[in-house]
Each structure stands twice: as structure tokens, then as C-alpha cells.
Design a protein around this motif. Structure first.
Motif, PDB file in Angstrom:
ATOM      1  N   SER A 147      53.169  44.449  49.351  1.00 22.00           N
ATOM      2  CA  SER A 147      54.147  44.482  48.262  1.00 22.00           C
ATOM      3  C   SER A 147      53.715  43.658  47.052  1.00 22.00           C
ATOM      4  O   SER A 147      54.137  43.945  45.926  1.00 22.00           O
ATOM      5  N   ARG A 148      52.850  42.667  47.252  1.00 22.29           N
ATOM      6  CA  ARG A 148      52.447  41.809  46.136  1.00 22.29           C
ATOM      7  C   ARG A 148      51.501  42.501  45.161  1.00 22.29           C
ATOM      8  O   ARG A 148      51.151  41.940  44.122  1.00 22.29           O
ATOM      9  N   PHE A 149      51.109  43.736  45.474  1.00 23.15           N
ATOM     10  CA  PHE A 149      50.241  44.448  44.528  1.00 23.15           C
ATOM     11  C   PHE A 149      50.929  44.644  43.177  1.00 23.15           C
ATOM     12  O   PHE A 149      50.263  44.793  42.155  1.00 23.15           O
ATOM     13  N   GLU A 150      52.252  44.597  43.172  1.00 21.26           N
ATOM     14  CA  GLU A 150      52.976  44.750  41.911  1.00 21.26           C
ATOM     15  C   GLU A 150      52.619  43.639  40.925  1.00 21.26           C
ATOM     16  O   GLU A 150      52.631  43.854  39.709  1.00 21.26           O
ATOM     17  N   VAL A 151      52.307  42.449  41.432  1.00 20.35           N
ATOM     18  CA  VAL A 151      52.086  41.305  40.540  1.00 20.35           C
ATOM     19  C   VAL A 151      50.628  40.844  40.523  1.00 20.35           C
ATOM     20  O   VAL A 151      50.200  40.204  39.553  1.00 20.35           O
ATOM     21  N   GLU A 152      49.857  41.112  41.562  1.00 22.81           N
ATOM     22  CA  GLU A 152      48.494  40.582  41.642  1.00 22.81           C
ATOM     23  C   GLU A 152      47.588  40.989  40.480  1.00 22.81           C
ATOM     24  O   GLU A 152      46.833  40.151  39.971  1.00 22.81           O
ATOM     25  N   PRO A 153      47.612  42.247  40.021  1.00 26.93           N
ATOM     26  CA  PRO A 153      46.702  42.621  38.931  1.00 26.93           C
ATOM     27  C   PRO A 153      46.936  41.838  37.646  1.00 26.93           C
ATOM     28  O   PRO A 153      45.988  41.587  36.884  1.00 26.93           O
ATOM     29  N   SER A 154      48.164  41.440  37.387  1.00 30.76           N
ATOM     30  CA  SER A 154      48.464  40.715  36.157  1.00 30.76           C
ATOM     31  C   SER A 154      48.347  39.202  36.322  1.00 30.76           C
ATOM     32  O   SER A 154      48.165  38.480  35.341  1.00 30.76           O
ATOM     33  N   GLU A 155      48.453  38.717  37.550  1.00 26.66           N
ATOM     34  CA  GLU A 155      48.332  37.275  37.789  1.00 26.66           C
ATOM     35  C   GLU A 155      46.935  36.776  37.441  1.00 26.66           C
ATOM     36  O   GLU A 155      46.762  35.677  36.923  1.00 26.66           O
ATOM     37  N   GLN A 194      43.626  38.527  35.680  1.00 28.96           N
ATOM     38  CA  GLN A 194      43.089  39.737  35.067  1.00 28.96           C
ATOM     39  C   GLN A 194      41.574  39.697  34.899  1.00 28.96           C
ATOM     40  O   GLN A 194      40.989  40.595  34.273  1.00 28.96           O
ATOM     41  N   SER A 195      40.924  38.701  35.485  1.00 24.54           N
ATOM     42  CA  SER A 195      39.473  38.599  35.341  1.00 24.54           C
ATOM     43  C   SER A 195      38.752  39.790  35.950  1.00 24.54           C
ATOM     44  O   SER A 195      37.626  40.120  35.547  1.00 24.54           O
ATOM     45  N   TRP A 196      39.380  40.457  36.921  1.00 28.76           N
ATOM     46  CA  TRP A 196      38.749  41.601  37.581  1.00 28.76           C
ATOM     47  C   TRP A 196      38.443  42.739  36.606  1.00 28.76           C
ATOM     48  O   TRP A 196      37.543  43.553  36.839  1.00 28.76           O
ATOM     49  N   GLN A 197      39.198  42.803  35.494  1.00 25.59           N
ATOM     50  CA  GLN A 197      39.039  43.911  34.559  1.00 25.59           C
ATOM     51  C   GLN A 197      37.678  43.912  33.855  1.00 25.59           C
ATOM     52  O   GLN A 197      37.261  44.935  33.313  1.00 25.59           O
ATOM     53  N   GLU A 198      37.001  42.778  33.879  1.00 20.89           N
ATOM     54  CA  GLU A 198      35.677  42.715  33.260  1.00 20.89           C
ATOM     55  C   GLU A 198      34.682  43.619  33.980  1.00 20.89           C
ATOM     56  O   GLU A 198      33.800  44.221  33.351  1.00 20.89           O
TER      57      GLU A 198
END
Length: 244
Positions: A206-214, A216-220
Motif C-alpha cells: 500500500s505504501r507505493f502511493e507515497v514512496e515514489p514522491s518521498e 525522487q532520486s530514482w527518476q534520474e
């Protein structure tokens, strides 16, 4: 016998899958359309007849070891090992097959989910399973030997150490991880292992809702390309593509 519900569930699922495919569809399981979400229908599109005995053997070994030697899954999960672990592992297999990647690495392999079921249904040509706990890697090696899986290798290591070894950097084009680290740190480490154009598949709660924004370094290094709900809907598989 406290083990019977799990074995019964496995026999029912695998037996029903075989009958369902042949009698209703009249074709090989591997030729069915992309599966819908939920229950047996999730796995009909990826199961091949030849994989059914191996899946049963793997699950039987896991239950035996769980009761005698290793805490591979919780005792409460034994009666739902198929619906909770096997089906959730196989649900996105059509995605992984479509990705057409050959060299896969799985982080935090534990009792072998999702890597071993995915390998058994024909995803990839080689798998490296990375697990830090020796009791679990002993089980994984026993499975690889018992099921005669020469395409599977086992590494007793933390991913943080595994990525530092020169031979592992850029050695893979596919990455999987089920319920381990949070998204940001997982993808940061995976970026060192996966070549540009490769893909990562993360099983998240369920925490996938918040993990991407917590974080954001992965977006590089990664682009988010899809999300699939599996099992009871609380688990999702997120797909990412490694940027060039």
C-alpha cells in the motif's frame, strides 16, 4: 495434518488450471490471451503444461523446509502459499515475458518468490538470486539442485555489497524485487546492475502511493512505465525502464 490445506490448495489450483485451459480454451496454456486480474485466471496465460509439476515440486519443498528447518514464509501463510505467494509471483509474468530480457537478477529472494516460479514458466534464460540470509540460500540451492535448474545461481550477499563487485555491474537486463527495501533505494542499487534499456519489476504494498514522491532520486535513472494490481488488490507490481 496442519500442512494439508496448503497442499490441497496447490493441487486444486494447478489441477484446475490444466483442466480449465484444455477443456474451455482447447489450446496450450502458453497460448492464451493476456490474463485478467484475480485468482486462477491470472496464471492461465503464462503456465505451460510442463511447468505444473515443477511448480508443485517447488511449493512442496518450500513447505517441507518451512516446517523443519527454515522460516521461509510465516506459518499463517502456509495455508495460502498459492494465492499469497505463487499467484502473486506469476501474475505479471506476461509483462516479464514481453520484456524479452535474458539475464535477470532478483534481490531479497527469501523463499524463492518471485524468481523461481517466473523461471519455471520460462521468463529469461538466466537468473541470479541475491539473498543475505544463509539459511534461505541453502534452501534456494536445494531447489536449484532438486529441480535441475542450471540457469539459476545463488548469491549469499546483501545487495549493497553485491553491486560493488565489478562483474555484477551492468551484467543484467532485468531486475525483480518483492517486498524488500523502499522504492528509491531499491532502484538506486538496481541502476548499477541493469544496462540502459533494461527493466525493473517491483512488488509493492500500500505504501507505493507515497514512496515514489518521498524519494525522487530514482527518476534520474528510471522511467515508471506501468502498474499492475495482483492478488487481493493490496499488492501491485510496478514496472520501470532503465534510462540510457
Amino acid at each position: 495434518d496442519k500442512g494439508r490445506p496448503a497442499e490441497d490448495e496447490l493441487l486444486i489450483l494447478l489441477g484446475h488450471a490444466t483442466q480449465h485451459a484444455h477443456h474451455r480454451l482447447g489450446v496450450s496454456l502458453s497460448m492464451t490471451a493476456e490474463p485478467a486480474q484475480g485468482g486462477v485466471d491470472l496464471v492461465l496465460g503464462v503456465l505451460a503444461d510442463a511447468a505444473l509439476p515443477s511448480l508443485k515440486q517447488f511449493t512442496t519443498l518450500l513447505l517441507q523446509w518451512n516446517r523443519m528447518a527454515s522460516n521461509l514464509i510465516s506459518q499463517s501463510d502456509e495455508s495460502r502459499v498459492v494465492s499469497r505467494h505463487l499467484v502473486e509471483s506469476l501474475a505479471p509474468a506476461h509483462w516479464l515475458k514481453d520484456a524479452a530480457k535474458a539475464r535477470w537478477v532478483d534481490f531479497g529472494s527469501g523463499g524463492g518468490f518471485p524468481a523461481i516460479p517466473l523461471s519455471l514458466v520460462g521468463v529469461g534464460t538466466s537468473w541470479t538470486l541475491v539473498e543475505s540470509r544463509r539459511t534461505k540460500t541453502l534452501f534456494l540451492r536445494r531447489v536449484a539442485q532438486g529441480l535441475k535448474l542450471p540457469n539459476i545461481s545463488i548469491a549469499t550477499s546483501r545487495l549493497e555489497d553485491f553491486v560493488l563487485e565489478d562483474q555484477n555491474r551492468g551484467a543484467y537486463d532485468g531486475f525483480t524485487s518483492r517486498a524488500t527495501l523502499t522504492l528509491g533505494p531499491t532502484l538506486m542499487l538496481a541502476a548499477d546492475l541493469v544496462v540502459p534499456g533494461g527493466e525493473a519489476f517491483l512488488w509493492k504494498g500500500s505504501r507505493f502511493e507515497v514512496e515514489p514522491s518521498e524519494d525522487q532520486s530514482w527518476q534520474e535513472n528510471w522511467e515508471h512505465t506501468g502498474l499492475l494490481g495482483v492478488g487481493d488488490g493490496h499488492t501491485r507490481v510496478a514496472r520501470f525502464k532503465r534510462r540510457g
